[in-house]
Design a protein around this motif. Sequence first.
Motif, PDB file in Angstrom:
ATOM      1  N   CYS A  65      11.827  16.503   7.105  1.00  0.00           N
ATOM      2  CA  CYS A  65      11.587  17.814   6.653  1.00  0.00           C
ATOM      3  C   CYS A  65       9.585  17.430   6.049  1.00  0.00           C
ATOM      4  O   CYS A  65       8.691  18.327   6.259  1.00  0.00           O
ATOM      5  CB  CYS A  65      11.131  18.606   5.404  1.00  0.00           C
ATOM      6  N   VAL A  66       9.237  15.974   5.886  1.00  0.00           N
ATOM      7  CA  VAL A  66       8.091  15.376   5.379  1.00  0.00           C
ATOM      8  C   VAL A  66       7.828  14.048   6.550  1.00  0.00           C
ATOM      9  O   VAL A  66       6.908  14.137   6.167  1.00  0.00           O
ATOM     10  CB  VAL A  66       8.224  14.170   4.361  1.00  0.00           C
ATOM     11  N   SER A  67       7.964  15.301   7.472  1.00  0.00           N
ATOM     12  CA  SER A  67       7.418  14.473   9.179  1.00  0.00           C
ATOM     13  C   SER A  67       5.553  15.190   9.023  1.00  0.00           C
ATOM     14  O   SER A  67       4.755  15.728   8.334  1.00  0.00           O
ATOM     15  CB  SER A  67       7.226  15.325  10.058  1.00  0.00           C
ATOM     16  N   THR A  68       4.999  13.537   8.941  1.00  0.00           N
ATOM     17  CA  THR A  68       2.924  13.845   8.491  1.00  0.00           C
ATOM     18  C   THR A  68       2.331  15.163   9.593  1.00  0.00           C
ATOM     19  O   THR A  68       1.713  15.994   9.753  1.00  0.00           O
ATOM     20  CB  THR A  68       2.588  12.908   8.826  1.00  0.00           C
ATOM     21  N   ALA A  69       3.259  15.255  10.593  1.00  0.00           N
ATOM     22  CA  ALA A  69       2.436  16.681  11.710  1.00  0.00           C
ATOM     23  C   ALA A  69       3.525  17.626  11.412  1.00  0.00           C
ATOM     24  O   ALA A  69       4.750  18.044  11.480  1.00  0.00           O
ATOM     25  CB  ALA A  69       3.509  15.730  13.185  1.00  0.00           C
ATOM     26  N   PRO A  70       3.069  18.564  11.161  1.00  0.00           N
ATOM     27  CA  PRO A  70       3.392  19.633  10.507  1.00  0.00           C
ATOM     28  C   PRO A  70       4.282  20.848  11.361  1.00  0.00           C
ATOM     29  O   PRO A  70       5.439  20.700  12.045  1.00  0.00           O
ATOM     30  CB  PRO A  70       2.386  20.895  10.711  1.00  0.00           C
ATOM     31  N   ASP A  71       3.801  20.917  12.404  1.00  0.00           N
ATOM     32  CA  ASP A  71       4.829  21.402  14.058  1.00  0.00           C
ATOM     33  C   ASP A  71       5.768  20.463  14.105  1.00  0.00           C
ATOM     34  O   ASP A  71       6.407  20.915  14.763  1.00  0.00           O
ATOM     35  CB  ASP A  71       4.471  21.710  15.236  1.00  0.00           C
ATOM     36  N   ALA A  72       6.628  19.133  13.624  1.00  0.00           N
ATOM     37  CA  ALA A  72       7.992  18.572  13.841  1.00  0.00           C
ATOM     38  C   ALA A  72       8.660  18.583  12.827  1.00  0.00           C
ATOM     39  O   ALA A  72       9.331  18.534  13.324  1.00  0.00           O
ATOM     40  CB  ALA A  72       6.703  16.996  13.989  1.00  0.00           C
ATOM     41  N   VAL A  82      10.088   5.621   1.038  1.00  0.00           N
ATOM     42  CA  VAL A  82      11.655   5.967   2.383  1.00  0.00           C
ATOM     43  C   VAL A  82      11.515   5.526   3.337  1.00  0.00           C
ATOM     44  O   VAL A  82      11.994   4.487   4.295  1.00  0.00           O
ATOM     45  CB  VAL A  82      12.323   7.019   1.746  1.00  0.00           C
ATOM     46  N   GLN A  83      10.347   5.612   3.938  1.00  0.00           N
ATOM     47  CA  GLN A  83      10.461   5.144   5.512  1.00  0.00           C
ATOM     48  C   GLN A  83      10.144   3.791   5.670  1.00  0.00           C
ATOM     49  O   GLN A  83      11.015   3.138   6.503  1.00  0.00           O
ATOM     50  CB  GLN A  83       9.213   5.931   6.203  1.00  0.00           C
ATOM     51  N   SER A  84       9.513   2.793   4.685  1.00  0.00           N
ATOM     52  CA  SER A  84       9.297   1.834   4.463  1.00  0.00           C
ATOM     53  C   SER A  84      10.879   1.323   4.897  1.00  0.00           C
ATOM     54  O   SER A  84      11.025   0.031   5.463  1.00  0.00           O
ATOM     55  CB  SER A  84       8.213   1.343   3.909  1.00  0.00           C
ATOM     56  N   VAL A  85      12.208   1.646   3.415  1.00  0.00           N
ATOM     57  CA  VAL A  85      13.011   0.615   3.524  1.00  0.00           C
ATOM     58  C   VAL A  85      13.814   0.798   4.523  1.00  0.00           C
ATOM     59  O   VAL A  85      14.953   0.746   5.167  1.00  0.00           O
ATOM     60  CB  VAL A  85      13.630   1.335   2.179  1.00  0.00           C
ATOM     61  N   GLY A 112       0.624  -1.335   0.032  1.00  0.00           N
ATOM     62  CA  GLY A 112      -0.097   0.373  -0.057  1.00  0.00           C
ATOM     63  C   GLY A 112       0.726   0.753  -0.507  1.00  0.00           C
ATOM     64  O   GLY A 112       0.408   2.502   0.051  1.00  0.00           O
ATOM     65  N   VAL A 113       1.932   1.340  -0.261  1.00  0.00           N
ATOM     66  CA  VAL A 113       2.934   2.491  -0.498  1.00  0.00           C
ATOM     67  C   VAL A 113       2.569   3.378  -1.998  1.00  0.00           C
ATOM     68  O   VAL A 113       2.727   2.259  -2.497  1.00  0.00           O
ATOM     69  CB  VAL A 113       4.799   2.168   0.298  1.00  0.00           C
ATOM     70  N   VAL A 114       2.971   4.217  -1.671  1.00  0.00           N
ATOM     71  CA  VAL A 114       1.890   4.982  -3.329  1.00  0.00           C
ATOM     72  C   VAL A 114       3.263   6.670  -2.645  1.00  0.00           C
ATOM     73  O   VAL A 114       2.459   6.776  -4.132  1.00  0.00           O
ATOM     74  CB  VAL A 114       0.684   5.941  -3.015  1.00  0.00           C
ATOM     75  N   ASP A 115       3.624   6.818  -2.478  1.00  0.00           N
ATOM     76  CA  ASP A 115       4.721   8.512  -2.808  1.00  0.00           C
ATOM     77  C   ASP A 115       5.323   7.757  -1.636  1.00  0.00           C
ATOM     78  O   ASP A 115       5.856   7.316  -0.970  1.00  0.00           O
ATOM     79  CB  ASP A 115       3.903   9.374  -1.753  1.00  0.00           C
ATOM     80  N   LEU A 116       6.639   8.794  -2.157  1.00  0.00           N
ATOM     81  CA  LEU A 116       8.300   8.533  -2.066  1.00  0.00           C
ATOM     82  C   LEU A 116       8.488   9.024  -0.702  1.00  0.00           C
ATOM     83  O   LEU A 116       8.951   8.091  -0.071  1.00  0.00           O
ATOM     84  CB  LEU A 116       8.685   9.475  -2.971  1.00  0.00           C
TER      85      LEU A 116
END
Length: 214
Positions: free
Chosen positions: A161-168, A123-126, A115-119
């Motif tokens: 930078c690509v954290s799903t939480a904007p404040d992080a 990368v996180q999964s790898v 189900g991985v659909v974006d870069l």
Amino acid sequence: MDWEARMRAALCAARGVAHLHTAHSLAHGNIKSSNLLLRPDPDAAALSDYCLHQLFPPAPARPSVSGGGYRAPELVDARRPTFRSDVYSLGVLFLELLTGKSPSHHASMEAAGDGVVDLPRWVQSVVREEWTAEVFDAELVRMGGGAEEEMVALLQVAMACVSTAPDARPDARDAVRMIEEIRGGHGRTTTEEESEGTRGASEEERSRGPSPTS
């Protein structure tokens, strides 16, 4: 592009975003590789297409597809771009430079079975499986040059930078600082270097004592 060219591109992009945010209080809104223009001077890459989003109403978005894979998750509800969403897009650009993979390709194609659909998620999964070496562009690995530590360091910046939480996410100025530190201080401005040189010369003159008079 060799590693040095990619690092310079990453730094120029980060500096451009930081300038818009700090000097003009503007969000770019459309950061992607096709808007990063390379120039003969390797330190003079430039961002284009900035702030045009202010001229048009935001379009409805679908997760992982809109924006060619650069769009931050929080923008799915069609809100205006923010400084934090710019940093997310900047992180995707860093991942593109590191992996050699197109975010739009990953955004439009589901990986087999997981189900991985974006870069960023790929990368996180790898990395989660501790196969970090598999993340990097094979062309970079073939070139070698002992840049593995810098590549891992930029990967860490990109993932922040690509954290799903904007404040992080770091702000753009922090991203610039971190990339400059990875490059060992080579990102300092000429003004900073000249001021340090002047200060060093003054200290050396003081240590010598007064010059003899004629």
